[in-house]
Design a protein around this motif. Structure first.
Motif, PDB file in Angstrom:
ATOM      1  N   THR A   6       1.166  -1.320   0.332  1.00 41.58           N
ATOM      2  CA  THR A   6      -0.854   0.019   0.137  1.00 41.58           C
ATOM      3  C   THR A   6       0.921   1.291  -0.414  1.00 41.58           C
ATOM      4  OG1 THR A   6      -2.350  -0.747   1.097  1.00 41.58           O
ATOM      5  CG2 THR A   6      -2.168   1.338   1.194  1.00 41.58           C
ATOM      6  N   VAL A   7       0.982   2.187  -1.219  1.00 44.18           N
ATOM      7  CA  VAL A   7       1.222   3.089  -1.069  1.00 44.18           C
ATOM      8  C   VAL A   7       0.717   4.258  -0.912  1.00 44.18           C
ATOM      9  CG1 VAL A   7       2.970   4.302  -2.959  1.00 44.18           C
ATOM     10  CG2 VAL A   7       3.204   2.348  -3.174  1.00 44.18           C
ATOM     11  N   LYS A   8       0.910   5.050   0.031  1.00 41.83           N
ATOM     12  CA  LYS A   8       0.326   6.138   0.413  1.00 41.83           C
ATOM     13  C   LYS A   8       1.037   7.504   0.136  1.00 41.83           C
ATOM     14  CE  LYS A   8      -0.918   3.671   5.065  1.00 41.83           C
ATOM     15  NZ  LYS A   8      -1.025   3.272   6.396  1.00 41.83           N
ATOM     16  N   SER A   9       0.232   8.421   0.383  1.00 45.05           N
ATOM     17  CA  SER A   9       0.380   9.792   0.249  1.00 45.05           C
ATOM     18  C   SER A   9       2.044  10.334   0.665  1.00 45.05           C
ATOM     19  CB  SER A   9      -0.351  10.733   0.573  1.00 45.05           C
ATOM     20  OG  SER A   9      -0.324  11.900   0.178  1.00 45.05           O
ATOM     21  N   GLY A  10       2.407  10.735  -0.076  1.00 43.74           N
ATOM     22  CA  GLY A  10       4.279  11.057   0.952  1.00 43.74           C
ATOM     23  C   GLY A  10       4.927  10.276   0.791  1.00 43.74           C
ATOM     24  N   MET A  11       5.056   9.088   0.318  1.00 47.45           N
ATOM     25  CA  MET A  11       6.138   8.017   0.807  1.00 47.45           C
ATOM     26  C   MET A  11       6.970   7.970  -0.297  1.00 47.45           C
ATOM     27  SD  MET A  11       3.801   4.550   2.014  1.00 47.45           S
ATOM     28  CE  MET A  11       5.197   3.326   2.167  1.00 47.45           C
ATOM     29  N   ASP A  12       8.160   7.876   0.429  1.00 45.25           N
ATOM     30  CA  ASP A  12       9.402   8.166  -1.002  1.00 45.25           C
ATOM     31  C   ASP A  12       9.436   6.670  -1.442  1.00 45.25           C
ATOM     32  OD1 ASP A  12      10.495   6.896   0.959  1.00 45.25           O
ATOM     33  OD2 ASP A  12      11.959   9.153   1.334  1.00 45.25           O
ATOM     34  N   SER A  13      10.605   6.836  -2.711  1.00 47.92           N
ATOM     35  CA  SER A  13      10.721   5.053  -3.409  1.00 47.92           C
ATOM     36  C   SER A  13      11.451   4.112  -1.861  1.00 47.92           C
ATOM     37  CB  SER A  13      11.788   5.549  -4.134  1.00 47.92           C
ATOM     38  OG  SER A  13      12.913   6.012  -4.041  1.00 47.92           O
TER      39      SER A  13
ATOM     40  N   ARG B 265       9.205   9.313  -9.236  1.00 46.80           N
ATOM     41  CA  ARG B 265       8.909  10.645  -9.113  1.00 46.80           C
ATOM     42  C   ARG B 265       7.492   9.845  -9.674  1.00 46.80           C
ATOM     43  NH1 ARG B 265      12.291  15.903 -10.403  1.00 46.80           N
ATOM     44  NH2 ARG B 265      13.525  15.447  -8.048  1.00 46.80           N
ATOM     45  N   SER B 266       7.927   8.745 -10.018  1.00 47.01           N
ATOM     46  CA  SER B 266       5.851   8.243 -10.888  1.00 47.01           C
ATOM     47  C   SER B 266       5.705   7.811  -9.820  1.00 47.01           C
ATOM     48  CB  SER B 266       6.672   8.153 -12.155  1.00 47.01           C
ATOM     49  OG  SER B 266       7.366   8.585 -12.496  1.00 47.01           O
ATOM     50  N   ILE B 267       5.783   7.339  -9.100  1.00 43.88           N
ATOM     51  CA  ILE B 267       4.759   6.018  -7.862  1.00 43.88           C
ATOM     52  C   ILE B 267       3.560   6.211  -7.776  1.00 43.88           C
ATOM     53  CG2 ILE B 267       5.321   4.942  -5.787  1.00 43.88           C
ATOM     54  CD1 ILE B 267       8.225   4.908  -6.105  1.00 43.88           C
ATOM     55  N   GLN B 268       3.015   5.405  -7.540  1.00 41.56           N
ATOM     56  CA  GLN B 268       1.444   5.974  -7.721  1.00 41.56           C
ATOM     57  C   GLN B 268       0.525   5.441  -6.293  1.00 41.56           C
ATOM     58  OE1 GLN B 268       0.075   7.777 -10.263  1.00 41.56           O
ATOM     59  NE2 GLN B 268       1.841   7.637 -11.041  1.00 41.56           N
ATOM     60  N   VAL B 269      -0.168   6.518  -6.110  1.00 41.55           N
ATOM     61  CA  VAL B 269      -0.526   5.901  -4.366  1.00 41.55           C
ATOM     62  C   VAL B 269      -1.385   4.794  -4.982  1.00 41.55           C
ATOM     63  CG1 VAL B 269      -2.103   7.112  -2.807  1.00 41.55           C
ATOM     64  CG2 VAL B 269      -0.435   8.260  -3.583  1.00 41.55           C
ATOM     65  N   GLY B 270      -1.290   3.818  -3.656  1.00 40.08           N
ATOM     66  CA  GLY B 270      -2.541   2.965  -4.042  1.00 40.08           C
ATOM     67  C   GLY B 270      -1.975   1.360  -3.599  1.00 40.08           C
ATOM     68  N   THR B 271      -2.854   0.624  -4.147  1.00 39.00           N
ATOM     69  CA  THR B 271      -2.425  -1.001  -3.669  1.00 39.00           C
ATOM     70  C   THR B 271      -2.260  -1.754  -4.332  1.00 39.00           C
ATOM     71  OG1 THR B 271      -3.981   0.012  -1.460  1.00 39.00           O
ATOM     72  CG2 THR B 271      -3.311  -2.670  -1.771  1.00 39.00           C
ATOM     73  N   TYR B 272      -1.116  -2.068  -4.074  1.00 40.35           N
ATOM     74  CA  TYR B 272      -0.775  -3.635  -5.830  1.00 40.35           C
ATOM     75  C   TYR B 272      -0.327  -4.912  -4.743  1.00 40.35           C
ATOM     76  CZ  TYR B 272       0.093   0.830  -7.263  1.00 40.35           C
ATOM     77  OH  TYR B 272       0.213   2.831  -7.705  1.00 40.35           O
ATOM     78  N   LYS B 273      -0.776  -6.237  -5.856  1.00 41.68           N
ATOM     79  CA  LYS B 273      -0.360  -7.017  -4.825  1.00 41.68           C
ATOM     80  C   LYS B 273       0.983  -7.473  -6.026  1.00 41.68           C
ATOM     81  CE  LYS B 273      -3.336 -10.520  -3.339  1.00 41.68           C
ATOM     82  NZ  LYS B 273      -4.848 -11.057  -3.068  1.00 41.68           N
TER      83      LYS B 273
END
Length: 175
Positions: free
Chosen positions: A112-119, A149-157
């Motif tokens: 789960t990528v949340k807003s503000g998370m970095d690589s 900088r292209s990482i998108q907020v969301g949930t990924y399996k």
């Protein structure tokens, strides 16, 4: 006349600075303002409680030395075993990746990528979950591809059999 005014002003500044210096250094010492710094010593119970609360353990120096010695013995045996089992092949300039054996269990992880998370944070999460071998290498891969900088907020399996490229395309939604 301006010259005399400037000399008078400079003399006044020197006298004022001298008075402030004398007052500062020769004023009586006020004991009420003195702060007493007590030497706080920690008890072994406080140290143990801190370690337990932060997920650490303590071991004696002797136990640590024994573990280090056993680790060195294990590494030496491991190196000897690897050298003995390696066939003598001529040097190769390119290495060919070996596909994972089918008996290795594939790990599945929901990222789960949340807003503000970095690589870096994302790479560390993937490393801790066993999806990538090295979070640092994965982060460097993303940087090299200019995908950080292209990482998108969301949930990924994701799963451990995916390549860095596949994971990167999924979390950046690149094609």
């Amino acid at each position: 006349m301006a010259n005399n005014s400037l000399k008078s002003f400079a003399s006044g500044m020197i006298i004022a600075t001298s008075i402030f210096t004398a007052v500062y250094y020769f004023q009586p010492f006020n004991k009420r303002e003195q702060k007493i710094v007590e030497n706080d010593t920690l008890t072994s119970e406080e140290v143990q409680a801190y370690l337990n609360n932060n997920g650490y353990i303590s071991i004696s120096e002797q136990t640590y030395d024994e573990l280090v010695a056993k680790s060195k013995e294990f590494e030496a045996i491991k190196n000897q075993t690897q050298k003995a089992s390696e066939p003598k092949l001529p040097e190769q300039k390119e290495t060919v990746p070996i596909p994972p054996s089918p008996e290795v269990e594939k790990k599945i992880f929901t990222l789960t990528v949340k807003s503000g998370m970095d690589s870096i944070q994302i790479a560390n999460l993937l490393e801790n979950a066993g999806i990538v071998d090295s979070g640092r290498e994965f982060e460097q891969f993303l940087t090299k591809k200019d995908w950080t900088r292209s990482i998108q907020v969301g949930t990924y399996k994701l799963n451990s059999s995916m390549s860095y490229e596949e994971i990167g395309k999924i979390i950046t939604k690149k094609k």
